[in-house]
Design an enzyme around this catalytic site. Structure first.
Site, PDB file in Angstrom:
ATOM      1  N   ARG A 121      88.355   7.474  72.863  1.00  0.00           N
ATOM      2  CA  ARG A 121      89.444   6.951  73.141  1.00  0.00           C
ATOM      3  C   ARG A 121      89.632   6.161  74.208  1.00  0.00           C
ATOM      4  O   ARG A 121      90.618   5.039  73.872  1.00  0.00           O
ATOM      5  CB  ARG A 121      90.452   8.302  73.730  1.00  0.00           C
ATOM      6  CG  ARG A 121      91.801   8.188  74.015  1.00  0.00           C
ATOM      7  CD  ARG A 121      92.699   8.120  72.922  1.00  0.00           C
ATOM      8  NE  ARG A 121      94.083   8.105  73.661  1.00  0.00           N
ATOM      9  CZ  ARG A 121      94.688   7.188  74.092  1.00  0.00           C
ATOM     10  NH1 ARG A 121      93.976   6.021  74.183  1.00  0.00           N
ATOM     11  NH2 ARG A 121      95.946   7.527  74.582  1.00  0.00           N
TER      12      ARG A 121
ATOM     13  N   ARG B 229      91.548  15.972  73.852  1.00  0.00           N
ATOM     14  CA  ARG B 229      91.342  15.268  75.119  1.00  0.00           C
ATOM     15  C   ARG B 229      90.620  16.311  76.029  1.00  0.00           C
ATOM     16  O   ARG B 229      90.256  15.902  77.028  1.00  0.00           O
ATOM     17  CB  ARG B 229      92.509  14.793  75.794  1.00  0.00           C
ATOM     18  CG  ARG B 229      93.014  13.541  75.261  1.00  0.00           C
ATOM     19  CD  ARG B 229      94.180  13.228  75.825  1.00  0.00           C
ATOM     20  NE  ARG B 229      95.404  14.258  75.506  1.00  0.00           N
ATOM     21  CZ  ARG B 229      96.724  14.151  75.513  1.00  0.00           C
ATOM     22  NH1 ARG B 229      97.205  13.151  76.217  1.00  0.00           N
ATOM     23  NH2 ARG B 229      97.549  15.106  75.438  1.00  0.00           N
TER      24      ARG B 229
ATOM     25  N   TYR C  15     112.413  14.541  66.807  1.00  0.00           N
ATOM     26  CA  TYR C  15     111.535  13.531  67.216  1.00  0.00           C
ATOM     27  C   TYR C  15     112.282  11.924  66.658  1.00  0.00           C
ATOM     28  O   TYR C  15     112.528  11.095  67.180  1.00  0.00           O
ATOM     29  CB  TYR C  15     110.047  13.085  67.065  1.00  0.00           C
ATOM     30  CG  TYR C  15     109.303  14.185  67.778  1.00  0.00           C
ATOM     31  CD1 TYR C  15     108.911  13.934  69.252  1.00  0.00           C
ATOM     32  CD2 TYR C  15     108.921  15.411  67.460  1.00  0.00           C
ATOM     33  CE1 TYR C  15     108.076  14.781  69.945  1.00  0.00           C
ATOM     34  CE2 TYR C  15     108.172  16.445  68.286  1.00  0.00           C
ATOM     35  CZ  TYR C  15     107.994  15.968  69.381  1.00  0.00           C
ATOM     36  OH  TYR C  15     107.321  16.949  70.439  1.00  0.00           O
TER      37      TYR C  15
ATOM     38  N   ASP D 198      98.519  12.884  63.259  1.00  0.00           N
ATOM     39  CA  ASP D 198      99.664  13.380  63.850  1.00  0.00           C
ATOM     40  C   ASP D 198     100.920  13.616  63.319  1.00  0.00           C
ATOM     41  O   ASP D 198     100.798  12.951  62.060  1.00  0.00           O
ATOM     42  CB  ASP D 198     100.238  12.427  65.062  1.00  0.00           C
ATOM     43  CG  ASP D 198     100.912  12.962  66.280  1.00  0.00           C
ATOM     44  OD1 ASP D 198     100.244  13.608  67.126  1.00  0.00           O
ATOM     45  OD2 ASP D 198     102.049  12.925  66.154  1.00  0.00           O
TER      46      ASP D 198
ATOM     47  N   ARG E 132      94.950  21.806  67.818  1.00  0.00           N
ATOM     48  CA  ARG E 132      94.633  20.869  68.618  1.00  0.00           C
ATOM     49  C   ARG E 132      93.295  20.730  69.092  1.00  0.00           C
ATOM     50  O   ARG E 132      92.772  20.207  70.379  1.00  0.00           O
ATOM     51  CB  ARG E 132      95.614  20.475  69.989  1.00  0.00           C
ATOM     52  CG  ARG E 132      97.127  20.705  69.623  1.00  0.00           C
ATOM     53  CD  ARG E 132      97.574  19.321  68.886  1.00  0.00           C
ATOM     54  NE  ARG E 132      97.539  18.112  69.312  1.00  0.00           N
ATOM     55  CZ  ARG E 132      98.816  17.936  70.256  1.00  0.00           C
ATOM     56  NH1 ARG E 132      99.731  18.430  70.257  1.00  0.00           N
ATOM     57  NH2 ARG E 132      98.737  16.634  70.943  1.00  0.00           N
TER      58      ARG E 132
HETATM   59  O1  CP3 Z   1      95.029  19.995  65.967  1.00  0.00           O
HETATM   60  C1  CP3 Z   1      94.221  18.868  66.048  1.00  0.00           C
HETATM   61  O2  CP3 Z   1      93.198  18.809  66.791  1.00  0.00           O
HETATM   62  C2  CP3 Z   1      94.527  17.764  64.999  1.00  0.00           C
HETATM   63  C3  CP3 Z   1      95.389  16.675  65.528  1.00  0.00           C
HETATM   64  C4  CP3 Z   1      96.825  16.796  65.985  1.00  0.00           C
HETATM   65  C5  CP3 Z   1      97.324  16.043  66.902  1.00  0.00           C
HETATM   66  N1  CP3 Z   1      98.701  16.143  66.942  1.00  0.00           N
HETATM   67  C6  CP3 Z   1      96.488  14.911  67.577  1.00  0.00           C
HETATM   68  C7  CP3 Z   1      97.197  14.184  68.744  1.00  0.00           C
HETATM   69  C8  CP3 Z   1      97.699  17.699  65.442  1.00  0.00           C
HETATM   70  C9  CP3 Z   1      97.682  18.850  64.451  1.00  0.00           C
HETATM   71  C10 CP3 Z   1      98.859  17.232  66.272  1.00  0.00           C
HETATM   72  C11 CP3 Z   1     100.159  18.037  65.986  1.00  0.00           C
HETATM   73  C12 CP3 Z   1     101.284  17.230  66.924  1.00  0.00           C
HETATM   74  N2  CP3 Z   1     101.670  16.270  67.294  1.00  0.00           N
HETATM   75  C13 CP3 Z   1     102.377  18.326  67.109  1.00  0.00           C
HETATM   76  C14 CP3 Z   1     102.592  19.631  66.555  1.00  0.00           C
HETATM   77  C15 CP3 Z   1     101.865  20.739  67.776  1.00  0.00           C
HETATM   78  C16 CP3 Z   1     102.133  21.015  68.891  1.00  0.00           C
HETATM   79  O3  CP3 Z   1     101.460  20.601  69.744  1.00  0.00           O
HETATM   80  O4  CP3 Z   1     103.323  21.457  69.312  1.00  0.00           O
HETATM   81  C17 CP3 Z   1     103.403  17.623  67.925  1.00  0.00           C
HETATM   82  C18 CP3 Z   1     104.741  18.192  68.604  1.00  0.00           C
HETATM   83  C19 CP3 Z   1     102.791  16.422  67.940  1.00  0.00           C
HETATM   84  C20 CP3 Z   1     103.622  15.198  68.704  1.00  0.00           C
HETATM   85  C21 CP3 Z   1     102.753  14.426  69.615  1.00  0.00           C
HETATM   86  N3  CP3 Z   1     101.597  13.956  69.447  1.00  0.00           N
HETATM   87  C22 CP3 Z   1     103.016  14.510  71.204  1.00  0.00           C
HETATM   88  C23 CP3 Z   1     104.064  14.973  71.809  1.00  0.00           C
HETATM   89  C24 CP3 Z   1     102.176  13.647  71.552  1.00  0.00           C
HETATM   90  C25 CP3 Z   1     101.979  13.370  73.088  1.00  0.00           C
HETATM   91  C26 CP3 Z   1     101.737  14.467  73.923  1.00  0.00           C
HETATM   92  C27 CP3 Z   1     100.024  14.865  73.845  1.00  0.00           C
HETATM   93  O5  CP3 Z   1      99.897  16.116  73.513  1.00  0.00           O
HETATM   94  O6  CP3 Z   1      99.344  14.076  74.115  1.00  0.00           O
HETATM   95  C28 CP3 Z   1     101.037  13.566  70.631  1.00  0.00           C
HETATM   96  C29 CP3 Z   1      99.825  12.711  70.927  1.00  0.00           C
HETATM   97  C30 CP3 Z   1      98.558  13.332  70.192  1.00  0.00           C
HETATM   98  N4  CP3 Z   1      98.303  13.692  69.109  1.00  0.00           N
HETATM   99  C31 CP3 Z   1      97.150  13.364  70.883  1.00  0.00           C
HETATM  100  C32 CP3 Z   1      96.377  13.998  70.054  1.00  0.00           C
HETATM  101  C33 CP3 Z   1      94.678  14.093  70.245  1.00  0.00           C
HETATM  102  C34 CP3 Z   1      96.902  12.805  72.381  1.00  0.00           C
HETATM  103  C35 CP3 Z   1      96.762  11.553  72.093  1.00  0.00           C
HETATM  104  C36 CP3 Z   1      96.031  10.814  73.152  1.00  0.00           C
HETATM  105  O7  CP3 Z   1      94.680  10.714  72.829  1.00  0.00           O
HETATM  106  O8  CP3 Z   1      96.393  10.131  74.247  1.00  0.00           O
END
Ligand code: CP3
Length: 353
Positions: free
Chosen positions: A48, A39, A160, A86, A35
Site C-alpha cells: 500500500r 492493514r 454511501y 471494495d 477484512r
Molecule cells: O474482507 C476483505 O479483506 C476484502 C476486502 C474488503 C475491503 N472492504 C477492503 C478495504 C471488503 C470486503 C470491504 C467491505 C467494505 N468496504 C464495507 C463492508 C464491510 C464493513 O467493514 O462494514 C464497507 C462499509 C466498505 C467501505 C469502505 N472501504 C470504507 C468505509 C473504507 C475506509 C475505512 C477503512 O476501513 O479503511 C474503505 C477502505 C478499504 N476497503 C480498505 C480496505 C483494505 C482500506 C484502504 C487503505 O488501505 O487505506
C-alpha cells in the site's frame, strides 16, 4: 482395482467451507475473517505504501490477487480467500467518482443528495478488472480453499451514494427514503441490478460463494428494513440462484438483531453472518437448525488476545457446536490487531476438537 468412493469420502472431497455453506457440520470448523486482507498485515501495508493508493491496488489485478492471498500465505489454516476489492466499486461503476481520503474514508461525488441518477454516466467496464482478479486468485488458490466474492447490499451501498461518504447514523439516506420513496426505490433498484450482474460475473470468473455485506442494516425501522434490506436481498438471492444454482450466498445484515429471523426466512440466504452483538446461544436456539451460521467473535476480543480471546472463542464455538458453523469475526478485523493474536485465534479454533 480402484475402489469406488463411498458417499462419505465423496462428501469429504467437498471443500470444508463450501460443505458447511451447503448445510454440513464440519470439525474443526472452517474459518476466515472479514477484512482479512488489509492493514493489520505488514505485507499489505508495505504494498500500500509502495503503490500509494488503495484504488490503484484494487485496479491492478496482479496486486489485488496477491493481496487476496496474503492472509492464507501467512495463516495456511484459513479456509477461504475473500476477493480484495471494495463495496464502493459498484457506485463507481454506476458513475459516481470514488476517492479515498487519507484518515477520513471514502468520498463519492456527486452525492445523490444533490444529483440524480440520470446525471451519472455509467462505466460498467469499471467492474471488469475485478473479474480478472477473481480468475487470477482462483488459479493460484490452494487445495481445499474457497474463494469468496462479495458486494455491498443495496441499502448499505445507497447510504454511501446518497451522503457521498460514510456517516454515523445514515440519516441522509433514511431521510430520502421517507421523503421520496419512489426516488429512493430507483436508487436501490439501480444498485440491485448492477449487483446481480457484478456477483454473477464474479461467479463466472471463479468465485465459489458470495457474501452480501450489509454493514448498516441496523439503522432501519422494521418496515424500512423489510422494504430496503429484506426485499432487495431476496431478489438478489433469487436472481443469483436462477443463474448459478448451488453457489451459496451469505447474508451479513450487521446490527439486524431481532430482525435476523425474518431476514433469514424471507431472503432465503444460504448462510447468515452474525455480528458480535448477537448472543450466539440465542442464535443457536432461535434460528433454523439447518441454517449455516457464520460468526461472531468480537473483533476487540481478538485485539485483546490471551485469556480474553480464549474465553470469547470458546463461547462462540460451544454455542454453535451442533450445527453448521463457520467461525468468523462479528465485523472486520481491526487495523491495530496484533498479528500474533490471529495465530492464537486460528490455533484455538482448529485445535478445538
Ligand atoms: O474482507 C476483505 O479483506 C476484502 C476486502 C474488503 C475491503 N472492504 C477492503 C478495504 C471488503 C470486503 C470491504 C467491505 C467494505 N468496504 C464495507 C463492508 C464491510 C464493513 O467493514 O462494514 C464497507 C462499509 C466498505 C467501505 C469502505 N472501504 C470504507 C468505509 C473504507 C475506509 C475505512 C477503512 O476501513 O479503511 C474503505 C477502505 C478499504 N476497503 C480498505 C480496505 C483494505 C482500506 C484502504 C487503505 O488501505 O487505506
Amino acid at each position: 482395482m480402484a475402489s469406488v468412493p463411498t458417499e462419505l469420502s465423496k462428501a469429504r472431497a467437498e471443500k470444508p467451507l463450501l460443505a458447511v455453506l451447503k448445510g454440513e457440520r464440519r470439525d474443526p470448523v472452517p474459518t476466515w475473517m472479514m477484512r482479512q486482507a488489509g492493514r493489520y498485515l505488514p505485507e499489505y501495508r508495505q504494498l500500500r505504501h509502495d503503490r500509494g493508493s488503495f484504488l490503484e491496488l484494487v485496479y491492478d489485478s496482479d496486486a489485488a490477487a496477491r493481496i487476496t492471498l496474503q492472509p492464507l500465505e501467512r495463516f495456511p489454516e484459513i479456509d477461504a480467500a475473500i476477493l480484495f476489492s471494495d463495496i464502493l466499486i459498484v457506485p463507481f461503476a454506476i458513475g459516481q467518482n470514488l476517492t479515498f481520503v487519507a484518515g477520513e474514508g471514502p468520498r463519492l461525488t456527486p452525492p445523490l443528495t444533490s444529483a440524480n441518477l440520470d446525471d451519472l454516466t455509467p462505466f460498467l467496464t469499471r467492474l471488469e478488472p475485478i473479474y480478472e482478479t477473481v480468475a487470477k486468485v482462483r488459479a493460484q488458490l490452494g487445495e481445499g480453499k474457497t474463494l469468496i466474492g462479495f458486494a455491498g447490499s443495496p441499502w448499505t451501498v445507497a447510504t454511501y451514494m446518497v451522503a457521498g461518504q460514510g456517516s454515523r447514523d445514515q440519516s441522509e439516506a433514511r431521510r430520502l427514503a421517507y421523503a421520496d420513496n419512489e426516488r429512493f426505490g430507483e436508487i436501490i433498484a439501480r444498485i440491485e441490478h448492477v449487483t446481480v450482474e457484478y456477483l454473477s460475473c464474479q461467479i463466472d470468473a471463479g468465485a465459489e460463494a458470495v457474501q452480501l455485506f450489509d454493514s448498516w442494516a441496523g439503522s432501519l425501522s422494521p418496515a424500512q428494513f423489510e422494504q430496503w434490506v429484506i426485499a432487495p436481498t431476496a431478489r438478489i438471492v433469487a436472481a443469483l440462484r436462477e443463474r448459478h444454482a448451488g453457489v451459496p450466498v451469505i447474508g451479513f445484515p450487521k446490527g439486524a438483531g431481532g430482525k435476523l429471523s425474518a431476514y433469514a426466512r424471507e431472503t432465503a440466504v444460504s448462510a447468515l453472518g452474525l455480528d458480535e452483538t448477537v448472543d450466539p446461544c440465542w442464535a443457536a436456539s432461535e434460528l433454523p437448525k439447518d441454517l449455516p451460521l457464520q460468526g461472531n467473535l468480537d473483533p476487540l476480543a481478538l485485539v485483546a488476545g490471551g485469556e480474553v480471546l480464549e474465553t470469547a472463542v470458546g463461547r462462540v464455538l460451544d454455542a454453535f457446536v451442533d450445527r453448521p458453523h463457520i467461525f468468523n469475526l462479528g465485523h472486520g478485523i481491526l487495523q491495530d490487531t496484533p498479528i500474533e493474536h490471529v495465530g492464537e485465534l486460528i490455533a484455538l479454533v482448529k485445535g478445538a476438537r
